[in-house]
Design a protein around this motif. Sequence first.
Motif, short mmCIF file in Angstrom:
data_model
loop_
_atom_site.label_atom_id
_atom_site.label_comp_id
_atom_site.label_asym_id
_atom_site.label_seq_id
_atom_site.Cartn_x
_atom_site.Cartn_y
_atom_site.Cartn_z
N LEU A 616 -8.61 -10.55 -11.05
CA LEU A 616 -7.48 -10.72 -10.15
C LEU A 616 -7.79 -10.12 -8.79
O LEU A 616 -8.57 -9.16 -8.69
CB LEU A 616 -6.23 -10.07 -10.76
CG LEU A 616 -5.79 -10.65 -12.11
CD1 LEU A 616 -4.62 -9.85 -12.68
CD2 LEU A 616 -5.41 -12.12 -11.98
N PRO A 617 -7.19 -10.62 -7.75
CA PRO A 617 -7.51 -10.15 -6.39
C PRO A 617 -7.02 -8.73 -6.15
O PRO A 617 -6.09 -8.24 -6.79
CB PRO A 617 -6.79 -11.15 -5.48
CG PRO A 617 -5.70 -11.71 -6.32
CD PRO A 617 -6.23 -11.75 -7.72
N ASP A 618 -7.66 -8.09 -5.18
CA ASP A 618 -7.26 -6.76 -4.74
C ASP A 618 -6.12 -6.92 -3.74
O ASP A 618 -6.22 -7.71 -2.80
CB ASP A 618 -8.46 -6.07 -4.10
CG ASP A 618 -8.17 -4.62 -3.72
OD1 ASP A 618 -7.01 -4.18 -3.90
OD2 ASP A 618 -9.09 -3.95 -3.23
N VAL A 619 -5.06 -6.16 -3.92
CA VAL A 619 -3.89 -6.28 -3.05
C VAL A 619 -4.12 -5.56 -1.73
O VAL A 619 -3.36 -5.73 -0.78
CB VAL A 619 -2.64 -5.73 -3.76
CG1 VAL A 619 -1.39 -5.95 -2.93
CG2 VAL A 619 -2.47 -6.40 -5.11
N THR A 620 -5.19 -4.77 -1.63
CA THR A 620 -5.44 -4.02 -0.39
C THR A 620 -5.66 -4.97 0.77
O THR A 620 -6.56 -5.82 0.73
CB THR A 620 -6.68 -3.12 -0.56
OG1 THR A 620 -6.51 -2.28 -1.69
CG2 THR A 620 -6.90 -2.29 0.70
N PRO A 621 -4.86 -4.85 1.84
CA PRO A 621 -5.04 -5.74 3.00
C PRO A 621 -6.36 -5.46 3.72
O PRO A 621 -6.89 -4.35 3.67
CB PRO A 621 -3.84 -5.40 3.90
CG PRO A 621 -2.87 -4.67 3.03
CD PRO A 621 -3.70 -3.96 2.01
N SER A 622 -6.88 -6.47 4.34
CA SER A 622 -8.08 -6.33 5.16
C SER A 622 -7.82 -6.97 6.51
O SER A 622 -6.87 -7.73 6.68
CB SER A 622 -9.29 -7.00 4.49
OG SER A 622 -9.06 -8.38 4.32
N THR A 623 -8.65 -6.61 7.48
CA THR A 623 -8.50 -7.16 8.83
C THR A 623 -9.40 -8.37 8.97
O THR A 623 -10.60 -8.29 8.72
CB THR A 623 -8.85 -6.11 9.89
OG1 THR A 623 -7.97 -5.00 9.73
CG2 THR A 623 -8.68 -6.68 11.29
N LYS A 624 -8.81 -9.47 9.39
CA LYS A 624 -9.57 -10.70 9.59
C LYS A 624 -9.63 -11.00 11.08
O LYS A 624 -8.59 -11.20 11.71
CB LYS A 624 -8.93 -11.87 8.84
CG LYS A 624 -9.67 -13.19 9.06
CD LYS A 624 -8.98 -14.32 8.33
CE LYS A 624 -9.72 -15.64 8.53
NZ LYS A 624 -9.04 -16.76 7.86
N ALA A 625 -10.83 -11.00 11.63
CA ALA A 625 -11.00 -11.32 13.03
C ALA A 625 -11.38 -12.79 13.16
O ALA A 625 -12.27 -13.27 12.48
CB ALA A 625 -12.08 -10.44 13.66
N THR A 626 -10.71 -13.51 14.03
CA THR A 626 -11.02 -14.92 14.21
C THR A 626 -12.23 -15.07 15.09
O THR A 626 -12.48 -14.26 15.99
CB THR A 626 -9.83 -15.66 14.83
OG1 THR A 626 -9.56 -15.08 16.12
CG2 THR A 626 -8.59 -15.52 13.97
#
Length: 728
Positions: A616-626
């Motif tokens: 299952l995925p990790d709920v911890t948010p990450s920063t996505k740079a476009t």
Amino acid sequence: MATQFFTAFYTAPRLVNEDLVHTSCSFDSLSSSARVFFRRAVSYRLACAVGALLVTTVLTAFADAQTAEKTAPQDAKQDMRQSGSSQPAETEKNAAQIELLETKYRFESNGDSRKEVHTRVRINNELGVRQFARLNFDFNRSFQAVEIPLVRITHPSGGTADILPGAITDNPNPAVVDAPAYQDVRVKSVRILGLQPGDLLEYRVITTTTHHPLAPDFWLDHTFDRSGVVTREIFVLELPLFDKAQVRTNPTTPAISIDKPGESEPGVTYSWDLGTAKPAANTDGSPDVVISTFRDWEHLSERLGQIFFPISQKLDIVGTYEELSKRAEEEKDARRSNEVHKKAAVLTQGSQADADKLRAIYDFVSQKIKTVDLPLGATGFRTRQAEEILASGYATPEDKYLLMHALVPAGFYPVRAGFTGSISSLSTRLPAPFWLRHILTVTEQGCADIKDGKRSIQTTHCTIAHWLDPAVEVAPFDVLPQTLRGAEALIAPHTDRTFWLTPIDPPFAGQQNVHVAGALSPDGKLVARVRYTLRGDNELLLRVAFHQTPKEKWKDIAQLLAISDGFRGNIKNVTASDPYATKEPFTVEYEIEQPKFVDWSKKTVRIPALLPSPGLPDVTPSTKATVVANSATKIIDLGTPLEIELDATVTLPEGTTALAPTGTSVERDYATFSSKYSAQGNTIHATRKLHFVSQEIPATRAGDLNAFLHAVQADQAQLFTLQPPPQK
């Protein structure tokens, strides 16, 4: 860790400066594409939670079996990495302590260079003895030479012993032993005899580089040790004084001196002297020192394009794109030998559609031409002729691209090279080849001319039709490893843009089906047959694992697969579909036995559904740079869309009664989950379906995702209740 020219392309992770131990990893036993695929983080959501355990252990299993003796130096480096820590360590905590690491580089304006390394290592225990029992130095003799003027052991008593020249050997790198065309890629080794705990090992190594294929341009990257293995590190860099060399350094590691001599000694010297106080690393993961003479990425693309896109003139000099492409294809067709022309005709015979022709060529190059596992640039970007590659039956990833380019018929899709990097976003970094780790074959669907109204020169806008990776050998057509998707690729030669974005999604939906058919005996023994059917990212992972592993070792892969699924027992009768049959899903089957799965002496027995637990995925948010804009948003990564179907049927002993748990159904716009359980007579049945629809969701929806995952986990914890048959 300093890297320059072909040594800039080592892909194995390193704890400390590559120069300090010089037990440089021999090129891995995998193909370079497979190496890139495995060495990076694999998606957490695998077929049946086949996580990092499967990846690392499977690789260890078959790499050890295939190259146990050839890659022994790599084991020493692994030990060194494991003995270190992220913080400075006391000497006695390390198997060996590098008391001094002194590295000096000198570059000339023509691109030649001299690198001298002076190292003093204190051996603390037997592990340190094993680590430094052999020193390995990789180089390419076509443009490099390695000298080892000093190797000395100083014993605690004060006595010294110099290693004689007879202990130094020069052999082809293990990866090219069976590939004579690439035996300029060498390993110079020093065997250290008589080394004991407490000894001080000192050595000097000089590497000279002359007439590199990309000269007069040069480049280098260096990262200072932060593991605590190095007590003192000195780094000196001498550059010719001219405008085109760009230098970027970590603000937290400024040079302690910058010397600019007068006109009689033109040049500039940078010096660093670092002790135990370790500076902070670059926040973006960049090396501490980066040097490049390429003015921009377009310049590097042009240089690589001269090698990987054989055409007598650049496409943007005169005429329309169609006219220039036509001339390029005519030149290409004229250059092709009869052998290449005939082979292309045979491969495409009977295929009408362009995509079918391209697929036939891709299948041949990927599956029939063996990949020689050398990092990108190890040959100095020197390439071989297509007819020579055909005759030999083997090629580096670069030469596989060249062969693809040569075999694609004239008038077909334009074929270009796409270089992906060690990071997903290359365009923001100083342009240099050391960022580039992998070469892809890129075909264009069509290009439209855009006139500027002032000149005869016209720019073009092209559409990418296919991204192909023939170096993997068993990758389905148009399938890239997950680690290469959604990343910037440097196109050589460039057209309307220097960089293109690799596909974010695979060409077909990811699916994973697992069917378990088992039986429980009156003595509590479980025997089950497990069958996996996969399409997508995890299909490629297992294809590579089974392809690279000898058949007699397949049981080891199945054992790890079972463990990762939560199954325990003895594995036997392992089968897998042909890894080369890439048009069909990949299947794996094995039989598992567990002698004491249940204890029928208990009045009530509870067992779980015999189903793997999907990761299952990790709920911890990450920063996505476009890539397009300089913006970043907080997201939760759900991974590549994937549909998982799990099914298990277990036959119980006659007279056993069973009570099934209640199924679950949860739906969201980004994922759905459902389960069903039943018990009829002496048979129990369980199914679970999990479908991730979206790749990501905003971080603000973390609470909702948590609730969804909690429902899935609660369902997976449910048990069947069994009443044993009456005792006779």
